[in-house]
Design a protein around this motif. Sequence first.
Motif, short mmCIF file in Angstrom:
data_model
loop_
_atom_site.label_atom_id
_atom_site.label_comp_id
_atom_site.label_asym_id
_atom_site.label_seq_id
_atom_site.Cartn_x
_atom_site.Cartn_y
_atom_site.Cartn_z
N LEU A 182 -23.33 -37.03 43.39
CA LEU A 182 -22.06 -37.13 42.68
C LEU A 182 -20.91 -37.01 43.67
N GLU A 183 -19.74 -37.51 43.32
CA GLU A 183 -18.56 -37.32 44.16
C GLU A 183 -18.28 -35.83 44.26
N TRP A 184 -18.05 -35.36 45.48
CA TRP A 184 -17.95 -33.92 45.71
C TRP A 184 -16.80 -33.28 44.94
N GLU A 185 -15.70 -33.93 44.83
CA GLU A 185 -14.55 -33.33 44.14
C GLU A 185 -14.40 -33.88 42.71
N SER A 186 -15.51 -34.35 42.16
CA SER A 186 -15.46 -34.94 40.82
C SER A 186 -15.52 -33.87 39.73
N LYS A 187 -14.99 -34.24 38.59
CA LYS A 187 -15.05 -33.37 37.41
C LYS A 187 -16.50 -33.18 36.96
N GLU A 188 -17.31 -34.22 37.12
CA GLU A 188 -18.70 -34.15 36.68
C GLU A 188 -19.49 -33.09 37.45
N LEU A 189 -19.30 -33.05 38.77
CA LEU A 189 -20.00 -32.04 39.56
C LEU A 189 -19.53 -30.64 39.19
N ALA A 190 -18.23 -30.47 39.04
CA ALA A 190 -17.68 -29.16 38.64
C ALA A 190 -18.19 -28.75 37.27
N ALA A 191 -18.35 -29.72 36.36
CA ALA A 191 -18.82 -29.43 35.01
C ALA A 191 -20.27 -28.95 35.04
N LEU A 192 -21.11 -29.61 35.84
CA LEU A 192 -22.50 -29.18 35.94
C LEU A 192 -22.59 -27.78 36.55
N VAL A 193 -21.77 -27.51 37.55
CA VAL A 193 -21.75 -26.17 38.14
C VAL A 193 -21.39 -25.13 37.08
N ALA A 194 -20.33 -25.40 36.32
CA ALA A 194 -19.87 -24.46 35.30
C ALA A 194 -20.95 -24.21 34.25
N TYR A 195 -21.62 -25.27 33.80
CA TYR A 195 -22.64 -25.10 32.77
C TYR A 195 -23.87 -24.36 33.32
N ILE A 196 -24.31 -24.71 34.51
CA ILE A 196 -25.51 -24.09 35.08
C ILE A 196 -25.24 -22.61 35.38
N GLU A 197 -24.01 -22.27 35.68
CA GLU A 197 -23.67 -20.85 35.85
C GLU A 197 -23.90 -20.08 34.55
N THR A 198 -23.66 -20.71 33.39
CA THR A 198 -23.94 -20.04 32.12
C THR A 198 -25.45 -19.86 31.93
N LEU A 199 -26.24 -20.84 32.40
CA LEU A 199 -27.70 -20.70 32.33
C LEU A 199 -28.18 -19.58 33.25
N GLN A 200 -27.54 -19.45 34.39
CA GLN A 200 -27.89 -18.39 35.34
C GLN A 200 -27.75 -17.01 34.69
N ARG A 201 -26.69 -16.84 33.93
CA ARG A 201 -26.45 -15.54 33.30
C ARG A 201 -27.48 -15.24 32.20
N GLN A 202 -28.06 -16.31 31.63
CA GLN A 202 -29.07 -16.11 30.59
C GLN A 202 -30.48 -15.93 31.16
N PHE A 203 -30.67 -16.35 32.41
CA PHE A 203 -32.01 -16.41 32.99
C PHE A 203 -32.55 -15.02 33.31
N LYS A 204 -33.76 -14.75 32.86
CA LYS A 204 -34.45 -13.50 33.15
C LYS A 204 -35.75 -13.83 33.88
N PRO A 205 -35.77 -13.62 35.19
CA PRO A 205 -36.98 -13.99 35.95
C PRO A 205 -38.17 -13.12 35.58
N ASN A 206 -39.33 -13.74 35.65
CA ASN A 206 -40.56 -13.00 35.39
C ASN A 206 -41.64 -13.49 36.36
N PRO A 207 -41.97 -12.74 37.40
CA PRO A 207 -41.50 -11.38 37.68
C PRO A 207 -40.06 -11.36 38.15
N PRO A 208 -39.42 -10.21 38.15
CA PRO A 208 -38.01 -10.12 38.57
C PRO A 208 -37.83 -10.67 39.98
#
Length: 213
Positions: A182-208
């Motif tokens: 994706l274009e580095w300074e594109s809205k699309e790349l920033a949007a994917l970063v923002a959404y995946i950060e929300t997934l990161q906060r939900q993620f519970k590794p097993n094992p930790p």
Amino acid sequence: MSAFQISQKALNATIPLASMASAAVLTMALAEPIMAASNAAKPSSTALSTPYTAQNGYAANKYAVTPPSQGTNPCAATNPCIAKAYPCTAQEVKRPANYKPYQGNESELVTLGSKLFKDKLLSSNGLSCDTCHQGLNMFQPSFSRPYPHEVIMSKNQFGMSHVFLDEMIQVCMVAPMAAAPLEWESKELAALVAYIETLQRQFKPNPPAAKSP
């Protein structure tokens, strides 16, 4: 019957025969161009045996240098690093100099990122981010750690010891999804970063996940 009458009768009998013969010759002469045109219109068996040509539309697809079923990497046609597992170099998926990510409303970016995460049109092979990561599947335990950190795929395939989240997205665009970054300074790349950060906060590794050194 006189000799003149006999001769006249014979002449009258030959006229229809001559007319019929002339008509038959004319019909055959007219039919030859039609048959030739019909035969010319039929494609040869050779033409039908070469389906991946410029004439049938594959040339319009930049990813279809060879039949898509053969899994051609889109970078292979022009990238000199073709000997590597993925010919796209690490430079293409690494943050450029003076990089300034797109800034926007966080909520809007997350909403757009959620749509893009499921969008198969981002790839050239029918995959989306969600194909592998639906329900938080296939994330490594290290996904719960702040970026940058080591990710096995980017390390093995691109020689990157540590990656930022936007770099990891670009790695996935090029490798599993077989598309251009994706274009580095594109809205699309920033949007994917923002959404995946929300997934990161939900993620519970097993094992930790192991703690960062």
